[in-house]
Design a protein around this motif. Structure first.
Motif, PDB file in Angstrom:
ATOM      1  N   THR A  20       0.836  -1.200   0.000  1.00 30.51           N
ATOM      2  CA  THR A  20       0.000   0.000   0.000  1.00 30.51           C
ATOM      3  C   THR A  20       0.873   1.254   0.000  1.00 30.51           C
ATOM      4  O   THR A  20       0.501   2.267  -0.578  1.00 30.51           O
ATOM      5  CB  THR A  20      -0.955  -0.006   1.208  1.00 30.51           C
ATOM      6  N   TYR A  44       3.644   1.580  -1.644  1.00 28.85           N
ATOM      7  CA  TYR A  44       3.962   1.790  -3.059  1.00 28.85           C
ATOM      8  C   TYR A  44       2.741   2.309  -3.815  1.00 28.85           C
ATOM      9  O   TYR A  44       2.845   3.187  -4.661  1.00 28.85           O
ATOM     10  CB  TYR A  44       4.453   0.485  -3.697  1.00 28.85           C
ATOM     11  N   ALA A  45       1.563   1.739  -3.502  1.00 26.12           N
ATOM     12  CA  ALA A  45       0.340   2.146  -4.201  1.00 26.12           C
ATOM     13  C   ALA A  45       0.062   3.629  -3.953  1.00 26.12           C
ATOM     14  O   ALA A  45      -0.288   4.383  -4.856  1.00 26.12           O
ATOM     15  CB  ALA A  45      -0.840   1.301  -3.743  1.00 26.12           C
ATOM     16  N   LEU A  46       0.257   4.052  -2.691  1.00 29.11           N
ATOM     17  CA  LEU A  46       0.043   5.456  -2.330  1.00 29.11           C
ATOM     18  C   LEU A  46       0.945   6.364  -3.152  1.00 29.11           C
ATOM     19  O   LEU A  46       0.519   7.418  -3.633  1.00 29.11           O
ATOM     20  CB  LEU A  46       0.398   5.648  -0.854  1.00 29.11           C
ATOM     21  N   GLY A  47       2.200   5.944  -3.301  1.00 21.19           N
ATOM     22  CA  GLY A  47       3.141   6.747  -4.071  1.00 21.19           C
ATOM     23  C   GLY A  47       2.788   6.754  -5.545  1.00 21.19           C
ATOM     24  O   GLY A  47       3.042   7.710  -6.257  1.00 21.19           O
ATOM     25  N   GLY A  48       2.166   5.667  -6.003  1.00 25.11           N
ATOM     26  CA  GLY A  48       1.771   5.595  -7.414  1.00 25.11           C
ATOM     27  C   GLY A  48       0.647   6.558  -7.696  1.00 25.11           C
ATOM     28  O   GLY A  48       0.707   7.360  -8.617  1.00 25.11           O
ATOM     29  N   SER A  49      -0.402   6.494  -6.893  1.00 24.63           N
ATOM     30  CA  SER A  49      -1.516   7.413  -7.039  1.00 24.63           C
ATOM     31  C   SER A  49      -2.410   7.314  -5.819  1.00 24.63           C
ATOM     32  O   SER A  49      -3.046   6.290  -5.597  1.00 24.63           O
ATOM     33  CB  SER A  49      -2.316   7.088  -8.301  1.00 24.63           C
ATOM     34  N   SER A  53      -6.209   6.891  -6.580  1.00 23.81           N
ATOM     35  CA  SER A  53      -6.477   5.540  -7.042  1.00 23.81           C
ATOM     36  C   SER A  53      -6.489   4.570  -5.865  1.00 23.81           C
ATOM     37  O   SER A  53      -7.376   3.733  -5.754  1.00 23.81           O
ATOM     38  CB  SER A  53      -5.424   5.087  -8.046  1.00 23.81           C
ATOM     39  N   ALA A  54      -5.482   4.697  -5.004  1.00 31.36           N
ATOM     40  CA  ALA A  54      -5.392   3.800  -3.854  1.00 31.36           C
ATOM     41  C   ALA A  54      -6.672   3.903  -3.026  1.00 31.36           C
ATOM     42  O   ALA A  54      -7.205   2.909  -2.539  1.00 31.36           O
ATOM     43  CB  ALA A  54      -4.172   4.158  -3.007  1.00 31.36           C
ATOM     44  N   LEU A  99      -9.693   4.801  -4.128  1.00 30.54           N
ATOM     45  CA  LEU A  99     -10.804   4.179  -4.852  1.00 30.54           C
ATOM     46  C   LEU A  99     -10.662   2.665  -4.923  1.00 30.54           C
ATOM     47  O   LEU A  99     -11.634   1.957  -5.132  1.00 30.54           O
ATOM     48  CB  LEU A  99     -10.903   4.761  -6.266  1.00 30.54           C
ATOM     49  N   MET A 100      -9.426   2.174  -4.784  1.00 24.19           N
ATOM     50  CA  MET A 100      -9.226   0.736  -4.770  1.00 24.19           C
ATOM     51  C   MET A 100      -9.585   0.154  -3.410  1.00 24.19           C
ATOM     52  O   MET A 100      -9.490  -1.050  -3.191  1.00 24.19           O
ATOM     53  CB  MET A 100      -7.763   0.398  -5.099  1.00 24.19           C
ATOM     54  N   GLY A 101      -9.978   1.023  -2.487  1.00 23.10           N
ATOM     55  CA  GLY A 101     -10.415   0.562  -1.175  1.00 23.10           C
ATOM     56  C   GLY A 101      -9.268   0.189  -0.253  1.00 23.10           C
ATOM     57  O   GLY A 101      -9.456  -0.579   0.687  1.00 23.10           O
ATOM     58  N   LEU A 102      -8.075   0.701  -0.515  1.00 26.48           N
ATOM     59  CA  LEU A 102      -6.937   0.394   0.356  1.00 26.48           C
ATOM     60  C   LEU A 102      -6.979   1.279   1.605  1.00 26.48           C
ATOM     61  O   LEU A 102      -7.637   2.309   1.621  1.00 26.48           O
ATOM     62  CB  LEU A 102      -5.630   0.619  -0.403  1.00 26.48           C
ATOM     63  N   CYS A 147      -2.725   1.915  -9.881  1.00 31.61           N
ATOM     64  CA  CYS A 147      -1.387   2.416  -9.614  1.00 31.61           C
ATOM     65  C   CYS A 147      -0.425   1.880 -10.655  1.00 31.61           C
ATOM     66  O   CYS A 147      -0.103   0.692 -10.662  1.00 31.61           O
ATOM     67  CB  CYS A 147      -0.947   2.007  -8.212  1.00 31.61           C
ATOM     68  N   ASN A 190       2.646   2.074 -11.010  1.00 32.94           N
ATOM     69  CA  ASN A 190       3.971   1.607 -10.604  1.00 32.94           C
ATOM     70  C   ASN A 190       3.950   0.170 -10.088  1.00 32.94           C
ATOM     71  O   ASN A 190       4.992  -0.406  -9.835  1.00 32.94           O
ATOM     72  CB  ASN A 190       4.542   2.542  -9.533  1.00 32.94           C
ATOM     73  N   LEU A 191       2.764  -0.386  -9.905  1.00 33.13           N
ATOM     74  CA  LEU A 191       2.690  -1.766  -9.394  1.00 33.13           C
ATOM     75  C   LEU A 191       2.432  -2.735 -10.545  1.00 33.13           C
ATOM     76  O   LEU A 191       2.136  -2.333 -11.660  1.00 33.13           O
ATOM     77  CB  LEU A 191       1.565  -1.875  -8.357  1.00 33.13           C
ATOM     78  N   ARG A 239     -10.118  -5.931 -12.049  1.00 29.14           N
ATOM     79  CA  ARG A 239     -10.156  -5.697 -10.610  1.00 29.14           C
ATOM     80  C   ARG A 239     -11.600  -5.622 -10.125  1.00 29.14           C
ATOM     81  O   ARG A 239     -11.949  -6.151  -9.082  1.00 29.14           O
ATOM     82  CB  ARG A 239      -9.425  -4.403 -10.256  1.00 29.14           C
TER      83      ARG A 239
END
Lengths: 324, 499
Positions: free
Chosen positions: A195, A197-202, A205-206, A208-211, B91, B93-94, B153
């Motif tokens: 998570t 990494y996901a946070l840093g990605g967007s 998005s993270a 909305l992906m429910g993380l 994301c 990057n993943l 997803r």
């Protein structure tokens, strides 16, 4: 369509590979220039002298991977040395001192993380405030440097562990390596780490992906706070003292280590191992300058500045190439 | 038909001062693709957000016959309602596998089981017929594949309702076909799919039924096969097409004035197909089309706000190479963006500063305007356009939408442009201000300024323009002179209706 599976693994790993190459290059340059440089003990000393920086850089990597920044780490390190020294001086048992120091750092990290998350304030500002706060608190404890005289505590820092071949290391090195391994495990094999990494990605998005965005965002500052106070303990083992002017500007060195280590300042890409090698590169440059003996130690800063610029440009080029 | 999986009754959503939805009914059946249609502001997104728990509506929502009320997209997702948005919300990057399963990946004692994660992702991708490596990094794939991964997803959870909010807006024809193939696979498995798109062709190709909204109200629910394109467009735009016969091309005297702007094969991939366009001095050319038809994209190409990747532009008899708005401005082209908040006004600056911004920019910073010149200009245009309040020091954010628009217009007028491109200059402003702006456009044209005028309101476009260019699905489909609303609408609807 949909059959595109070109493996671009090299471009992801390229910055870290470059950092490794840089380390080999600088260490090699030192070995060629100076006698006795290419020895096991010089190499071991890199870890001994930079254990605190390695620990700081590992914590900083978590924060930067989410796209944040933690400017408080140097001050929290100093505060930790102060609390440790004052605690030992007051006769607290060593285990208690260690627990109190680690708790203080983690709680400071937690508070900063909560501020950043709940009030949606830029991490730069919040941790800048944390930096001043922690630095100020040092001088509330004492204006003077406090030396640590407790034999047991000093032993923790001074005891040598022989590795054979006349090379020895200190407990600090073990701590740094343990922190590195733990961080690698957490970042790559746990949901919290992914998570990050996901946070840093967007971040949207993270979300909305429910993380667990909030938990993770606050979490990285707790990790960084914990690492800062652990680095403080390591530093107090190393110098056997607590002082409010320890580690002034070290947050920037930690950030430099992370960036030279190949982590993207915008977040989402990078490895802790890279940050550790980045810290070792900084240590090697320092060692070369002390071997030389005629150069002013400010040359370290100049070289670090040049390396930072080079690595940021390298990142840009890689990003541009892979998006083209 | 069986029981609806989603049954919404009398849904109303109110924001301060706006009734976004009023008593809308909506049903979604398992195993169907249902298109939700309507122009901008019709309430499509609000309805979706009411369903997914982002907004708190009044009314009744039943999911599989049971009344539900969600407090956020997370809860809706747990109940089997997944949403894929226009922008890919993953994301980059993943890895693909992580993007599909993050947050739900198989774990052993808290440790992520990487191999099992990749295996499960591979199963899902296979079910959708996607041949991509789950271990590859998402950002390495084209946007269309990323969109499909987002759908993977969405269906990775036991998803019964899949909401696709404009998933095709950035895809090319082949990619759309791939998406539709997957939608059909899912539909045949019994998933209910809610599909939003501005492309009529696509809606007719994929959907079984459609619901049309207009201004926050339900217009009707139709079977796609039974609703002609023309009826759909008139349902969306709200005007009965009483008479629609084959219209004769009405002939008007050809303008003798010089061609000011000539675009030849100008286009930009993914924005608007190559088109030819001529605009004469003193002429108002209207651009008509549904949202997403390419009307804004075309306007942006003329101003250099986006760079064209094909074609040439000739302005005032000379070739014009636009690398950005700067060249357009110095050539004498002005542009009012449809998004006046983000791309037009500087909200905290005063009316005066906003007004002279473009003029100052065209002079360059080395030749500042004197305070007196500024005051004279501001006074003149505030009076001319009837900007209220007439106090030039008011920060512009305190003005009403109509007055903000007038300041924006005045900003370009002071630069004395030869061509003004106005993208929805009358959107969201009151009737009085609207009439003033329309009148101003006519006056400018009379003075010899060429105007490209975009509006979602057909009647306005037709009334203001000498010539109307119709766009559909990012393509220029017609150029009409002396036209009327019916004819424009027929061309917008396209297909057989226009024949």
């Amino acid at each position: 369509m949909a059959t595109l599976s070109v493996s671009k693994v090299p471009s992801r790993h390229l910055p870290v590979v470059a950092t490794f190459a840089l380390f080999v290059l600088t260490f090699g340059a030192g070995s060629v220039s100076f006698e006795n440089f290419a020895s096991g003990q010089v190499f071991a000393n890199l870890f001994i002298d930079n254990a605190h920086l390695i620990v700081l850089a590992v914590g900083m990597t978590f924060v930067i991977l989410t796209g944040g920044i933690d400017l408080s780490v140097g001050s929290v390190l100093a505060l930790s040395t102060m609390i440790a020294a004052a605690g030992v001086k007051a006769g607290w048992p060593v285990p208690l001192v260690i627990v109190v120091v680690l708790l203080t750092g983690s709680v400071l990290g937690l508070l900063m993380g909560l501020m950043i998350h709940k009030f949606d304030v830029q991490p730069f500002i919040v941790t800048l405030a944390g930096m001043f706060l922690a630095r100020g608190l040092c001088f509330v404890i004492s204006i003077e440097s406090i030396s640590i005289k407790d034999k047991g505590y000093r032993a923790l820092g001074m005891d040598r562990i022989a590795l054979g071949g006349g090379v020895s290391i200190t407990n600090n090195v073990l701590i740094a390596v343990a922190v590195l391994l733990a961080a690698m495990y957490v970042l790559h094999l746990t949901r919290f780490g992914r998570t990050v990494y996901a946070l840093g990605g967007s971040e949207p998005s993270a979300r909305l992906m429910g993380l667990k965005v909030g938990f993770t965002k606050v979490g990285v500052y707790v990790v960084s706070g914990f690492c800062s106070s652990l680095a403080g303990l390591v530093f107090s083992f190393y110098t056997a003292s607590g002082y409010g002017l320890h580690a002034v500007g070290m947050e920037l060195e930690a950030i430099a280590a992370v960036v030279i280590g190949g982590t993207l300042l915008a977040g989402g890409s990078g490895y802790v191992l890279g940050s550790v090698v980045g810290a070792l590169v900084l240590g090697t440059i320092q060692t070369i300058i002390s071997f030389d003996g005629t150069l002013n130690s400010w040359w370290t800063k100049i070289v670090i500045g040049a390396l930072l610029l080079a690595f940021i440009v390298l990142h840009r080029l890689i990003v541009r190439r892979s998006s083209a | 038909m069986t029981e609806p999986v989603v049954d919404m009754r009398g849904i109303s959503v109110e924001f301060p001062g706006v009734k976004a939805l009023q008593g809308v009914d909506f049903r979604l059946f398992p195993g169907e693709v249902h298109a939700l249609m309507g122009e901008n502001g019709a309430g499509k997104s609000t309805l979706i957000k009411a369903l997914t728990g982002v907004h708190k509506p009044t009314g009744l929502i039943r999911l599989r016959g049971e009344e539900v009320s969600f407090h956020g997209p997370g809860q809706a997702q747990d109940a089997g309602i997944s949403t894929v948005y226009q922008e890919v919300n993953l994301c980059g990057n993943l890895t693909v596998a992580e993007n599909i399963l993050l947050g739900r990946e198989p774990r052993r004692f808290g440790r992520i089981d990487g191999r099992a994660t990749r295996r499960r992702a591979a199963e899902l991708l296979e079910r959708m017929g996607l041949a991509i490596d789950p271990g590859s990094v998402l950002a390495d794939h084209p946007i269309a594949v990323q969109q499909l991964v987002a759908i993977a997803r969405a269906v990775a959870v036991e998803c019964q309702v899949l909401i696709l909010d404009e998933p095709t807006s950035s895809l090319d024809a082949g990619e759309v076909a791939e998406l539709f193939r997957i939608m059909r696979v899912l539909r045949d498995e019994g998933v209910a799919i809610l599909f939003v798109s501005h492309f009529l062709e696509q809606v007719y190709e994929i959907s079984d039924r459609m619901t049309v909204l207009r201004n926050g109200r339900l217009v009707g629910e139709y079977r796609t096969a039974e609703l002609s394109r023309l009826d759909l467009v008139s349902a969306m735009l709200g005007r009965e097409l009483s008479v629609l016969e084959e219209l004769e091309q009405q002939t008007h005297p050809v303008d003798e004035r010089a061609v000011l702007l000539r675009a030849t094969g100008l286009g930009r991939k993914g924005a608007v197909e190559p088109f030819d366009l001529e605009v004469r001095a003193g002429e108002v050319v209207g651009l008509a089309g549904l949202l997403g038809s390419g009307r804004t994209e075309l306007a942006r190409l003329l101003f250099g706000a986006d760079k064209a990747d094909s074609g040439t532009l000739e302005f005032d008899g000379k070739p014009l190479h636009l690398r950005g708005p700067r060249q357009a401005i110095s050539a004498g082209i002005g542009f009012c963006s449809e998004d006046r908040k983000a791309e037009g006004l500087v909200a905290d600056l005063s009316v005066r500063d906003n007004l002279v911004l473009a003029l100052q920019a065209s002079r360059g910073w080395t030749r500042p305007l004197s305070k007196r010149t500024k005051d004279e200009l501001v006074e003149k245009y505030v009076a001319m356009l009837d900007i209220r309040p007439a106090t030039p020091d008011t920060p512009i954010r305190n003005l009403s939408g109509g007055n903000q628009q007038k300041v924006l217009l005045a900003r370009w007028l002071v630069t004395k442009p030869k061509l003004l491109v106005l993208d929805e200059p009358t959107r969201g402003i009151d009737v009085g201000a609207k009439a003033q702006i329309q009148k101003l456009v006519a006056e400018l044209a009379a003075e010899g300024v060429a105007v490209v005028f975009i509006s979602a309101e057909l009647e306005e476009v037709v009334r203001v323009s000498d010539r109307v260019v119709v766009l559909r699905d990012r393509r220029k489909v017609a150029e009409l002179r002396g036209t009327d609303v019916d004819e424009v609408m027929a061309h917008i609807a396209g297909g057989r209706a226009a024949a």
